[in-house]
Design a protein around this motif. Structure first.
Motif, PDB file in Angstrom:
ATOM      1  N   SER A 187      -6.137   3.088   2.699  1.00 30.45           N
ATOM      2  CA  SER A 187      -4.987   3.471   1.878  1.00 30.45           C
ATOM      3  C   SER A 187      -5.086   2.823   0.505  1.00 30.45           C
ATOM      4  O   SER A 187      -5.620   1.726   0.369  1.00 30.45           O
ATOM      5  N   THR A 233       0.475  -2.831   4.641  1.00 30.52           N
ATOM      6  CA  THR A 233      -0.507  -2.801   5.717  1.00 30.52           C
ATOM      7  C   THR A 233      -0.778  -4.243   6.113  1.00 30.52           C
ATOM      8  O   THR A 233      -1.112  -5.070   5.263  1.00 30.52           O
ATOM      9  N   THR A 293      -8.404  -0.047  -2.745  1.00 34.55           N
ATOM     10  CA  THR A 293      -7.913   0.168  -1.380  1.00 34.55           C
ATOM     11  C   THR A 293      -7.472  -1.154  -0.747  1.00 34.55           C
ATOM     12  O   THR A 293      -7.790  -2.238  -1.246  1.00 34.55           O
ATOM     13  N   SER A 301       0.830  -1.196   0.000  1.00 32.36           N
ATOM     14  CA  SER A 301       0.000   0.000   0.000  1.00 32.36           C
ATOM     15  C   SER A 301       0.865   1.247   0.000  1.00 32.36           C
ATOM     16  O   SER A 301       2.084   1.176   0.025  1.00 32.36           O
ATOM     17  N   GLU A 302       0.174   2.371  -0.060  1.00 35.71           N
ATOM     18  CA  GLU A 302       0.856   3.655  -0.008  1.00 35.71           C
ATOM     19  C   GLU A 302       0.755   4.208   1.407  1.00 35.71           C
ATOM     20  O   GLU A 302      -0.216   3.953   2.121  1.00 35.71           O
TER      21      GLU A 302
END
Length: 140
Positions: A24, A37, A106, A16-17
């Motif tokens: 996220s 994550t 997401t 993820s970012e």
């Protein structure tokens, strides 16, 4: 969950970012993400246990990241696709990579797609042979 070998709770890493978390953005290239994550999946809910920042920009091939995933008990990582060296490194560390088979935006959507059966376990033979997104200019 379709795979009977899974038992809950289950720990899943999702590229993820930053800042990480369920909302996220899902980062499709696990080898280049800014963080992972780590989500605990139970029958009742999804819970973020940790956000593991990528220390050197090498994603989950980094020895530090592989060891951190192993220490946290993560056995599954979700991705859009991964290269052969990435998949080999994950499998050697005891982490099974899964390729999502539906588009997601997401971290939460990625985990929900996985638990709904929209993911395929990746083997080295199924991994991206090189180049960009599975297309190699040097053959495979």
């Amino acid at each position: 969950m379709e795979d009977p070998s899974f038992s809950l709770p289950l720990l899943v890493a999702v590229p993820s970012e930053l800042p990480g978390g369920l909302r996220s953005p899902f980062f499709t290239h696990a080898g280049r993400c800014s963080c992972f994550t780590i989500v605990r999946v139970t029958a009742e809910r999804l819970e973020v246990l940790d956000v593991l920042v990528n220390p050197r920009g090498h994603g989950c091939r980094s020895p530090e990241v592989l060891e951190a995933l192993r220490q946290r008990g993560v056995r599954i990582i979700l991705m859009e696709m991964g290269g052969r060296r990435l998949v080999q490194s994950l499998l050697a560390a005891g982490v099974q990579p899964y390729r999502l088979t539906v588009p997601v935006s997401t971290v939460e959507e990625a985990v929900r797609a996985f638990i709904s059966g929209y993911a395929q376990a990746l083997t080295v033979d199924q991994a991206c042979p090189g180049g960009r997104w599975g297309f190699s200019s040097h053959g495979s």
